[in-house]
Design an enzyme around this catalytic site. Structure first.
Site, short mmCIF file in Angstrom:
data_model
loop_
_atom_site.label_atom_id
_atom_site.label_comp_id
_atom_site.label_asym_id
_atom_site.label_seq_id
_atom_site.Cartn_x
_atom_site.Cartn_y
_atom_site.Cartn_z
CB CYS A 93 -0.92 0.02 1.22
SG CYS A 93 -2.03 -1.37 1.30
C1 BEZ Z 1 0.45 -4.57 1.84
O1 BEZ Z 1 0.01 -3.50 1.45
O2 BEZ Z 1 1.64 -4.82 1.81
C2 BEZ Z 1 -0.51 -5.61 2.36
C3 BEZ Z 1 -1.66 -5.26 3.01
C4 BEZ Z 1 -2.50 -6.23 3.52
C5 BEZ Z 1 -2.17 -7.56 3.35
C6 BEZ Z 1 -1.01 -7.92 2.68
C7 BEZ Z 1 -0.16 -6.94 2.18
#
Ligand code: BEZ
Length: 211
Positions: free
Chosen positions: A45
């Site tokens: 994210c």
């Molecule tokens: C991420 O943004 O890295 C992420 C968010 C939730 C679950 C897995 C990865």
């Protein structure tokens, strides 16, 4: 209920990193992109929000307002924004909506319980100036989105909103486009003075008309 193409994008009021946003009013006559991410302070994210911030001039050029969203609080969004600036080399320059009570996530069906009971998936909604949904995308938490592809689709959506054409597979702005089948050859020739190439009666191309 799932949101389908052609539906009016649900309106809402939310707190954001850019102040309170009344969604429809904020969109005004612009196009819009509303995209959700699963959670603040997560790696994928963080890279996505940095990428969208870097692409802001490209969205502006297309008259598109962009807003991100997760079910985190505004306080968390504001803290995370510092990390985004530090690690991605760009400040957050578009609103990140806080949705701690999941009102917006539920209205847009952004929580897919069989993937995760509480977090939003990576949803994308492209919204036209008349507030209708033009495109939906859903990615899992494990896969960061390709925002160049989003810009490519917006180019196609804006072109085909104004001209009787469609865009072929992997089309990029500036390339030839497809004449819609509802036009006769005579109508197509009159409408597209740069020329119409007939490959099959149902497969006709013309140079991009707004170039
Ligand atoms: C991420 O943004 O890295 C992420 C968010 C939730 C679950 C897995 C990865």
């Amino acid at each position: 209920m799932a949101i389908r193409l052609g539906d009016i994008a649900p309106d809402f009021t939310a707190q954001s990193t850019a102040g309170e946003i009344r969604f429809h009013e904020w969109l005004g006559s612009s196009w819009g992109v509303l995209f959700s991410h699963p959670k603040d302070f997560t790696p994928v994210c963080t890279t996505e929000l940095g990428r969208v911030a870097k692409l802001k001039p490209e969205f502006d050029k297309r008259n598109v307002k962009v807003a991100g969203l997760s079910v985190d609080s505004l306080e968390d969004h504001n803290k995370w924004a510092c990390d985004i600036e530090e690690t991605q080399g760009t400040a957050l320059n578009f609103p990140l909506l806080a949705d701690p009570d999941r009102k917006i996530a539920l209205a847009y069906d952004m929580i897919h319980p069989n993937a995760d009971a509480t977090l939003t998936v990576r949803s994308v909604f492209v919204i036209g100036p008349e507030k209708k949904v033009k495109l939906t995308l859903t990615y899992p938490a494990s896969t960061g989105r390709n925002f160049d592809e989003l810009l490519r689709v917006i180019d196609s959506l804006q072109l085909t909103a104004d001209h009787l054409v469609a865009t072929p597979a992997d089309w990029q702005d500036g390339q030839d486009v497809i004449v819609v089948p509802s036009l006769s050859n005579e109508e197509a020739t009159a409408k597209f003075p740069k020329g119409v190439t007939v490959i099959k009666p149902y497969l006709r191309t013309t140079p991009q008309p707004n170039r």
